[in-house]
Design an enzyme around this catalytic site. Structure first.
Site, PDB file in Angstrom:
ATOM      1  CB  CYS A   2      -0.854   0.134   1.297  1.00 18.14           C
ATOM      2  SG  CYS A   2      -1.859  -1.381   1.534  1.00 18.14           S
ATOM      3  NE  ARG A  27       5.607   2.244  -1.632  1.00 12.78           N
ATOM      4  CZ  ARG A  27       6.235   1.622  -0.569  1.00 12.78           C
ATOM      5  NH1 ARG A  27       5.641   0.774   0.551  1.00 12.78           N
ATOM      6  NH2 ARG A  27       7.558   1.816  -0.217  1.00 12.78           N
ATOM      7  CD1 TRP A  74      -1.338  -5.877  -3.917  1.00 11.91           C
ATOM      8  CD2 TRP A  74      -0.967  -6.822  -1.764  1.00 11.91           C
ATOM      9  NE1 TRP A  74      -1.082  -7.285  -4.150  1.00 11.91           N
ATOM     10  CE2 TRP A  74      -0.797  -7.930  -2.692  1.00 11.91           C
ATOM     11  CE3 TRP A  74      -0.892  -6.885  -0.388  1.00 11.91           C
ATOM     12  CZ2 TRP A  74      -0.687  -8.982  -2.402  1.00 11.91           C
ATOM     13  CZ3 TRP A  74      -0.665  -8.114  -0.008  1.00 11.91           C
ATOM     14  CH2 TRP A  74      -0.304  -9.433  -0.956  1.00 11.91           C
ATOM     15  CG  ASN A 104       2.269  -0.052   3.906  1.00 13.21           C
ATOM     16  OD1 ASN A 104       2.131  -1.339   3.629  1.00 13.21           O
ATOM     17  ND2 ASN A 104       3.447   0.471   3.394  1.00 13.21           N
ATOM     18  N   GLY A 105       0.475  -2.163   5.858  1.00 17.21           N
ATOM     19  CA  GLY A 105       0.968  -3.299   6.951  1.00 17.21           C
ATOM     20  C   GLY A 105      -0.383  -4.258   7.263  1.00 17.21           C
ATOM     21  CD  GLU A 483      12.648 -13.505 -13.769  1.00 19.16           C
ATOM     22  OE1 GLU A 483      12.083 -13.666 -12.617  1.00 19.16           O
ATOM     23  OE2 GLU A 483      12.414 -12.529 -14.007  1.00 19.16           O
ATOM     24  CE  LYS A 487       8.900 -11.562 -14.594  1.00 15.18           C
ATOM     25  NZ  LYS A 487       9.805 -11.113 -13.722  1.00 15.18           N
ATOM     26  CD  GLU A 490       5.819 -11.788 -11.947  1.00 20.60           C
ATOM     27  OE1 GLU A 490       5.963 -10.985 -10.784  1.00 20.60           O
ATOM     28  OE2 GLU A 490       6.594 -11.631 -12.822  1.00 20.60           O
ATOM     29  CG  HIS A 506      13.237 -37.725 -10.860  1.00 15.73           C
ATOM     30  ND1 HIS A 506      13.223 -39.397 -10.909  1.00 15.73           N
ATOM     31  CD2 HIS A 506      14.238 -37.564 -11.529  1.00 15.73           C
ATOM     32  CE1 HIS A 506      14.736 -39.631 -11.095  1.00 15.73           C
ATOM     33  NE2 HIS A 506      15.149 -38.374 -11.471  1.00 15.73           N
ATOM     34  CE  LYS A 605       8.953  -2.835 -10.384  1.00 16.37           C
ATOM     35  NZ  LYS A 605       9.383  -4.196 -11.009  1.00 16.37           N
TER      36      LYS A 605
HETATM   37  C1  G6P Z   1       7.309  -8.473  -5.712  1.00 14.32           C
HETATM   38  C2  G6P Z   1       7.532  -7.917  -7.286  1.00 14.32           C
HETATM   39  C3  G6P Z   1       8.543  -8.899  -7.849  1.00 14.32           C
HETATM   40  C4  G6P Z   1       9.899  -8.727  -6.894  1.00 14.32           C
HETATM   41  C5  G6P Z   1       9.596  -8.988  -5.801  1.00 14.32           C
HETATM   42  C6  G6P Z   1      10.967  -8.831  -4.785  1.00 14.32           C
HETATM   43  O1  G6P Z   1       6.800  -9.663  -5.723  1.00 14.32           O
HETATM   44  O2  G6P Z   1       6.450  -7.979  -8.001  1.00 14.32           O
HETATM   45  O3  G6P Z   1       8.885  -8.278  -9.364  1.00 14.32           O
HETATM   46  O4  G6P Z   1      10.826  -9.664  -7.668  1.00 14.32           O
HETATM   47  O5  G6P Z   1       8.550  -8.398  -5.155  1.00 14.32           O
HETATM   48  O6  G6P Z   1      10.990  -7.433  -4.989  1.00 14.32           O
HETATM   49  P1  G6P Z   1      12.416  -6.641  -4.552  1.00 14.32           P
HETATM   50  O7  G6P Z   1      12.118  -5.161  -4.659  1.00 14.32           O
HETATM   51  O8  G6P Z   1      13.109  -7.242  -3.058  1.00 14.32           O
HETATM   52  O9  G6P Z   1      13.460  -6.970  -5.444  1.00 14.32           O
END
Ligand code: G6P
Length: 610
Positions: A2, A27, A74, A104-105, A483, A487, A490, A506, A605
């Site tokens: 948030c 956020r 959020w 926030n929290g 990764e 992607k 997500e 396996h 983010k």
């Molecule tokens: C969130 C973002 C990801 C990121 C992760 C860790 O989940 O959506 O893209 O990899 O946080 O964030 P940081 O800022 O610690 O890399």
């Protein structure tokens, strides 16, 4: 997570609050809201749409005021509905609202507090944990908001940053933080609060970073801070120049696409003009630290965790130092065996991720004082908390799915590998020169991979019709497969899993049918022949292979095997290049499915709650 913005001024602060919210949408964007002190009463607007919609609502309803708070949410407790959106009010039961609050929290004891407050007559309008704080402050209010906040925070368990104001004290906003970030922005006869200095860019560059347990009293010409022990404290004012110019999309459809194409620049900037490898690139005293460690412990979340997994292959193979990589949220709560001669490395784009920060503190609490962070935000808590640091120069990343932050983290981690090797006598001059040459060539090499976009778009159209996908990699390309799968899930919402190719038989092989696309990373390395056998296992079961193969791998397209050729094999740095097509595949698949690429559902983010 948030985002919070607050202001006390002698001008209409709604444009500042809304501008701040737009910058904080990374956020969370489940809902947003703003509340102002207006003609002796509290007024608010809340929306489950984006901030731009809230802005129209504010204009339609002529909301304005000199004091106010705003929030972008959020959702944790309670669905993303208007009645759960912040700001929350208290006091309506007594006729008019008296307290407005954003948070926030997560408040862990909110159920107990809710029962207590209901017993004294408070009626709850939302399912949030936040509303209890508003009612608690109202309940404790005896004419001084600061005192009420001080008393209320003593009752809260969990993590929070809050901003609150009161109908009866029109020129005052009180803020408090414990475990979630909050900064003060100082102005001339006006003051501000925000969960990130970015929100205040253009309004003030005079920033105070509050510390855990701080409560701040914001008035027109006064900023008064009391620490966790109730003592009045002075906190340093930093002049923070924040670049907000990342907002232009240029020729791109989405920020994610723009950020993918910015990678040659971002990686080049991250390398700066490095002439030679020296531990001091990571800060003063790094040589002594690097020389005297037994092992590394890398802590991170999400994409940053995958950067850490990749680095383990590099560090163990080049610097010959043992490496553990742990998901921060797991490490912080498990019993582990600490070694004071460990170098603890956190990796974080934002530098604010709650779990990574907590894991770092946990490691320090266990006596591991050698700390280093790879981070994209020089002013972040992570950089402030670590002894050593390397700042990646990705620039502001707006797309929620991380792209350029990841490849710049990998670049910095490769530099770290070389610096560790050098400090421990494992990097000859020739090797250093060779690796530096390869690093300097990276931006051009990435540019050549980006040119594959049209071919990848053709694949994406086919992927868009699927609901599942597997990603395979081996060795240091296994984290890249992870990764790639992350992607894809997500942003396209296709269920995707990654496996080390040797592990396929396996279990996951049971999933392979002609409906299962299997993306395979096939660099020309020592594991190529093994990988080819794994591909045959898929092919024999009718699975459709989509292979990113280095030019000289001799893997050809045939029925059920589609191949895109990577321009060149890139040795140890190959994981960086193999990341790019996977980003493009996820991006174009998401576009073909029509999802909100830059703001995928349910995500944010920067994750500042645990
Ligand atoms: C969130 C973002 C990801 C990121 C992760 C860790 O989940 O959506 O893209 O990899 O946080 O964030 P940081 O800022 O610690 O890399």
């Amino acid at each position: 997570m948030c985002g919070i913005v607050g202001a006390v001024a002698q001008r209409d602060i709604t444009p500042i609050l809304l501008q701040g919210l737009k910058r904080l949408e990374y956020r969370g964007y489940d809902s947003c809201g703003v509340a102002v002190h207006s003609d002796g009463e509290l007024r608010r607007a809340r929306s489950t749409q984006r901030v731009a919609e809230l802005e129209s609502q504010v204009q339609r309803e002529h909301l304005s005021g000199f004091t106010g708070i705003a929030h972008t949410r959020w959702a944790t407790h309670g669905a993303p509905a208007t009645h759960n959106a912040h700001p929350h009010f208290s006091g309506q039961g007594k006729g008019v609202a008296r307290i407005a609050l954003v948070h926030n929290g997560i408040i862990e004891n909110y159920e107990e507090l809710r029962t207590e407050l209901q017993a004294v007559g408070y009626v709850f309008e939302s399912q949030t944990d936040t509303e209890v704080i508003a009612h608690l402050i109202d309940h404790l209010y005896g004419g001084d908001l600061f005192e009420a906040v001080q008393q209320a925070t003593r009752r809260l368990n969990g993590a929070y940053a809050i901003a609150v104001f009161c109908r009866d004290e029109p020129h005052r906003v009180v803020g408090a933080r414990h475990g979630s970030p909050l900064v003060v922005g100082r102005g001339k006869n006006e003051n501000f609060l925000a969960s990130d200095a970015l929100a205040l860019a253009g309004t003030t560059d005079q920033i105070i970073y509050l510390e855990d347990g701080d409560i701040v009293d914001l008035q027109l010409a006064r900023v008064w801070i009391v620490d966790v022990d109730g003592h009045s404290v002075e906190r340093e004012v930093h002049t923070v120049h924040i670049h907000t110019g990342a907002a232009e999309l240029g020729p791109y459809r989405h920020y994610m696409q723009k950020e993918i194409f910015e990678q040659p620049r971002a990686v080049g900037d991250t390398l700066q003009a490095i002439e030679s490898i020296t531990p001091e690139l990571f800060g003063d005293g790094a040589y002594k630290v690097f020389k005297n460690i037994d092992n590394l412990l890398i802590l991170a979340c999400g994409t940053s965790y995958y950067a850490g997994l990749t680095a383990r292959y590099w560090i163990e193979s080049i610097a010959k130092i043992p490496v553990n990589v742990e998901i921060a949220s797991e490490y912080r709560y498990r019993d582990s065996v600490p070694n004071p001669r460990t170098l603890v490395v956190t990796i974080s784009q934002s530098g604010e991720t709650a779990d990574t920060l907590a894991a770092l503190k946990h490691a320090r609490g266990l006596g591991m004082e050698n700390t280093l962070t790879i981070c994209n935000v020089a002013t972040s808590a992570m950089v402030r908390e670590c002894k050593l640091s390397y700042i990646t120069r990705a620039g502001v990343e707006i797309g929620v799915a991380s792209t350029k932050a990841f490849t710049t983290q990998l670049t910095a981690l490769f530099l770290l590998t070389l610096a560790l090797a050098q400090a421990n006598g494992r990097l000859s001059d020739e090797e250093e020169a060779e690796q530096l040459k390869a690093l300097r060539h990276l931006p051009v090499a990435i540019g050549a991979v980006l040119a594959l976009e049209p071919q990848i778009m053709a694949w994406a159209d086919r992927f868009a019709t699927k609901e599942n996908a597997l990603f395979l990699g081996r060795g240091m390309h296994y984290p890249i497969a992870l990764e790639g799968a992350l992607k894809l899930k997500e942003i396209s919402y296709i269920h995707a899993e990654a496996y080390p190719a040797g592990e396929l038989k396996h279990g996951p092989l049971a999933l392979v049918t002609e409906h299962m696309p299997v993306v395979t990373i096939a660099p020309r390395d020592g594991l190529l022949e093994k990988l080819k056998s794994n591909m045959q296992e898929v092919h024999a079961r009718g699975g459709e292979l989509y292979v990113f193969a280095d030019a000289d791998t001799k893997i050809g397209s045939s029925d059920g095997i589609h191949v895109i050729r990577m321009p060149e094999h890139y040795g140890k740095l190959s994981p960086i290049l193999h990341t790019i097509p996977l980003q493009l595949l996820a991006y174009h698949t998401a576009c073909a499915r029509g999802t909100d690429v830059d703001k995928p559902r349910n995500l944010a983010k920067s994750v500042t709650v645990e």
